[in-house]
Every structure is written in structure tokens, then in C-alpha cells.
Motif scaffolding. Structure first.
Motif, PDB file in Angstrom:
ATOM      1  N   LEU A   1       0.859  -1.189   0.000  1.00  0.00           N
ATOM      2  CA  LEU A   1       0.000   0.000   0.000  1.00  0.00           C
ATOM      3  C   LEU A   1       0.890   1.232   0.000  1.00  0.00           C
ATOM      4  N   MET A   2       0.728   2.032  -1.065  1.00  0.00           N
ATOM      5  CA  MET A   2       1.603   3.190  -1.247  1.00  0.00           C
ATOM      6  C   MET A   2       0.784   4.480  -1.170  1.00  0.00           C
ATOM      7  N   THR A   3       1.420   5.561  -1.517  1.00  0.00           N
ATOM      8  CA  THR A   3       0.893   6.907  -1.349  1.00  0.00           C
ATOM      9  C   THR A   3      -0.551   7.066  -1.825  1.00  0.00           C
ATOM     10  N   GLY A   4      -1.322   7.830  -1.086  1.00  0.00           N
ATOM     11  CA  GLY A   4      -2.708   8.107  -1.476  1.00  0.00           C
ATOM     12  C   GLY A   4      -3.511   8.641  -0.316  1.00  0.00           C
ATOM     13  N   MET A   5      -4.445   9.542  -0.612  1.00  0.00           N
ATOM     14  CA  MET A   5      -5.282  10.068   0.458  1.00  0.00           C
ATOM     15  C   MET A   5      -6.408   9.081   0.750  1.00  0.00           C
ATOM     16  N   GLY A   6      -6.944   9.163   1.960  1.00  0.00           N
ATOM     17  CA  GLY A   6      -8.007   8.267   2.358  1.00  0.00           C
ATOM     18  C   GLY A   6      -7.480   7.000   2.996  1.00  0.00           C
ATOM     19  N   SER A   7      -8.281   5.950   2.943  1.00  0.00           N
ATOM     20  CA  SER A   7      -7.917   4.700   3.625  1.00  0.00           C
ATOM     21  C   SER A   7      -8.170   3.466   2.774  1.00  0.00           C
ATOM     22  N   ASP A   8      -8.439   3.641   1.484  1.00  0.00           N
ATOM     23  CA  ASP A   8      -8.747   2.490   0.639  1.00  0.00           C
ATOM     24  C   ASP A   8      -7.627   1.450   0.707  1.00  0.00           C
ATOM     25  N   GLY A   9      -8.004   0.215   0.966  1.00  0.00           N
ATOM     26  CA  GLY A   9      -7.065  -0.892   0.994  1.00  0.00           C
ATOM     27  C   GLY A   9      -6.508  -1.220   2.364  1.00  0.00           C
TER      28      GLY A   9
END
Length: 362
Positions: A299-307
Motif C-alpha cells: 500500500l503506497m501513497t494516497g489520500m483516504g484509507s482504501d485498501g
């Protein structure tokens, strides 16, 4: 207050976007008509973040972004058309250093802005707090400040020799790697996939939040970078070593089991998942057909919490997981949530993930 500079050649777009952000109450908004005016305003308004149209007269968005990232780096959200040409321009903008992008509304802009507004505000807020990589284009910035001409950014070159891996049946796959990313994801995928060797033994499935017009160009770009074969999943395809499967935008990527073995499929997006391709749905589908011990989640960079929740379940079941470290993530939302849930076996800077995967596969 967040100081925002809106750059767009359309007076209507400048007005509508300005209204959206001023209504939030915590944005101080300035506007510019093109790249030349934006560059002239940087020292005066000292923006924390910028929205930047791609297609503009005189200095267009890409030329303006190029100068900004060399002369005064700051978080930039591109506003681009949802076409294949727009996708290529957007991917180039992300390569140059843009944090994120939003699709430009078509048709009746004054009506579409009501739908676009909340997403744009969310992305600009995240971008304003984003971490820009200090090393990005550092050599060019040093040359420029020394009075030398900055060399143009070269197109990425393959980082490993491609070769055709020995064919293996899909049913004999030892493990499958599941990758999720969002804001800042395309450059992160460059760094993850580029160093992997051609004989990397595990197939890789990638859910990168993107519109449908963007994932095909993304897959083709990554395919040129990598020793592995990279394809966009538009139909059921066998999951075999030596291949990276990019989920189609505006749909979900799922793993399924057929008589011939594992297949990657594009499935219609489900409304209970906010972002697509959904990382949660990808991981959940994989857990339905493989034991957790046969899965690796990244799980890499990204806003929110998906995954995050799904990968935490994967880890609890005996699978292996990696969360990108805060020090390299553009936005430490998704990987940070995985860490918070206790679901990360390893928390690694971006440039260490590929080597760790190769070590685990060895």
C-alpha cells in the motif's frame, strides 16, 4: 488560511473555481489567466498550492509546471481533459512533479462544477499538505541556480533488461502481489516496478485510482519502463509471473479463479467503494480464492484509507504486507492507515520496496 492560486485561461472557470474555494472559508484565493501571469504572481502571492489548467495560450500548463518545479517547487493539482491526449499530458505533468489531477468538466461547466467541487477541494487540501520529494529534479534545479541551462527532463528509460520469462500455468503461481495507490501513485509505480527483474516470479495486480481514459496510457508508459510486461486489464486475462496487471479506471480490478487457473478481471464499480479501481475490493477478491499466505500486499501513497482494512485482514491471516513510509509518501493517508491498524509487516521508503519484494521472492 491556505493560499491558493488558480490558473486557467477561461474567465468562467476562474470565477467558478474561485467561488468554490472561497465558500470553504479557509482559502485565500488568487487567479491567473495563463502560465506567464502565474509565474509573475508567484513571488507576490506565495501560494501554498496551485490548480493549473493544461491547455492555455502563451505558456501552457506543462511549460508552466516545468518552470515552477525548477524555480519554486510547490504542490500543483492539474486540471486536465478526460481524453487519451489529456491522459498523456497528465502523466507527463505527474512526471514533472504535479501532486495530483482532476478531470476538467465538460458540457455545461456551471452545472458540472457542483459535482466536481467537493472532489477538487478534497484534492487541493491534500495537495497543500503533501510532501514534495526534495530530490525530485534536484540536478536540474542546481544547474539553474548556478546560471546553467537546465537539461530537459529525459523520458524514462528501461531500468532492467526485458526477457520473456519461462511460461508457467496460472494455477501454479506461488504468490500474487497486490498493489494499491492513489495520489502520487504513478511516479511511485515507476519507482516500484522499474527495478524489478524480468524473472520476478510473482504476478502483480495494481489498483491505482484513475479515470478510465488514463489507465491505458499509464500501463503503456510503465511497460516501456519495466522489464516486466505491463498491461491494462480490460477483459479476463490469465495471471502469470512476469506480468503486471493495471486495473482499468472507473471499474474495479478483481482476482478470480477459473478452470484454467487465476485470472484478473475488470468488474463494474460498486457504489459502496468510493474510489476506483478499489484496493479494498481487489484484496477482498484475492482472499476469496487464495489463502492469505499466498498474498503480498503493498500500500503506497494516497489520500483516504482504501485498501488499509483489507490488507490488515490479509496480514492477520498470515500474508505479508508493506506500507510506504511517511518520509517518501506524497500523501500518507492509505499507507498510514494500514500502519495505524497494525497491518503493516514492513514500513519502507519507496526506494526500498522493490528490493524487499525481490528478496522475499528469492
Amino acid at each position: 488560511m491556505i493560499r491558493l492560486l488558480i490558473v486557467d485561461d477561461s474567465a468562467l472557470m476562474r470565477r467558478l473555481l474561485g467561488e468554490v474555494f472561497r465558500a470553504e472559508g479557509d482559502f485565500e484565493v488568487a487567479v491567473a489567466r495563463d502560465g506567464d501571469e502565474a509565474m509573475a504572481m508567484l513571488a507576490e502571492c506565495r501560494p501554498d498550492v496551485m490548480t493549473l489548467d493544461v491547455q492555455m495560450p502563451r505558456m501552457d500548463g506543462l511549460a508552466c509546471l516545468d518552470r515552477i518545479m525548477l524555480e519554486r517547487p510547490l504542490p500543483v493539482v492539474m486540471v486536465s481533459s478526460v481524453t487519451e491526449a489529456g491522459a498523456r499530458e497528465t502523466l507527463k505533468a505527474l512526471e514533472l512533479g504535479a501532486v495530483d489531477f482532476v478531470p476538467k468538466p465538460g458540457g455545461a461547466v456551471s452545472l458540472a462544477i457542483d459535482e466536481l467541487g467537493p472532489l477538487l477541494v478534497e484534492k487541493v487540501r491534500a495537495a497543500a499538505a503533501a510532501r514534495l520529494r526534495p530530490s525530485h529534479r534536484l540536478r536540474e534545479r542546481v544547474r539553474l541556480r548556478a546560471g546553467l541551462s537546465a537539461s530537459p527532463t529525459p523520458s524514462p528509460a528501461p531500468r532492467a533488461t526485458r526477457r520473456d520469462p519461462a511460461p508457467r500455468a496460472a494455477g501454479l503461481v506461488d504468490r500474487v502481489v497486490l498493489v494499491g495507490c492513489s495520489t502520487g501513485g504513478p511516479p511511485a509505480l515507476d519507482a516500484l516496478l522499474g527495478p524489478l527483474p524480468a524473472d520476478f516470479p510473482w504476478p502483480i495486480l495494481v489498483a491505482q485510482h484513475m479515470p478510465a481514459a488514463f489507465t491505458g496510457p499509464l500501463a503503456r508508459r510503465l511497460d516501456k519502463l519495466c522489464a516486466l510486461t505491463v498491461v491494462e486489464v480490460t477483459r479476463p486475462v490469465p495471471v502469470v509471473p512476469g506480468q503486471v496487471h493495471i486495473g482499468r479506471g472507473n471499474a474495479d480490478l478483481i482476482l478470480s479463479l477459473r478452470p484454467g487457473g487465476l485470472v484478473a478481471m475488470a468488474a463494474p464499480a460498486l457504489p459502496e467503494h468510493r474510489w476506483h479501481p478499489s484496493v479494498d475490493r481487489l484484496v477482498t477478491s484475492a482472499l476469496q480464492h487464495l489463502s492469505a499466505e499466498r498474498l503480498v500486499g503493498v500500500l503506497m501513497t494516497g489520500m483516504g484509507s482504501d485498501g488499509a482494512a483489507a490488507m490488515a485482514r490479509l496480514r492477520a491471516g498470515g500474508g505479508r504486507t508493506i506500507a510506504e513510509a511517511e518520509e517518501t509518501a506524497v500523501v500518507w493517508g492509505m499507507p498510514g492507515e494500514l500502519v495505524r491498524l497494525g497491518g503493516a509487516e514492513a514500513v519502507l521508503p519507496l526506494d526500498a520496496i522493490a528490493g524487499t519484494l525481490t528478496g522475499w521472492a528469492g
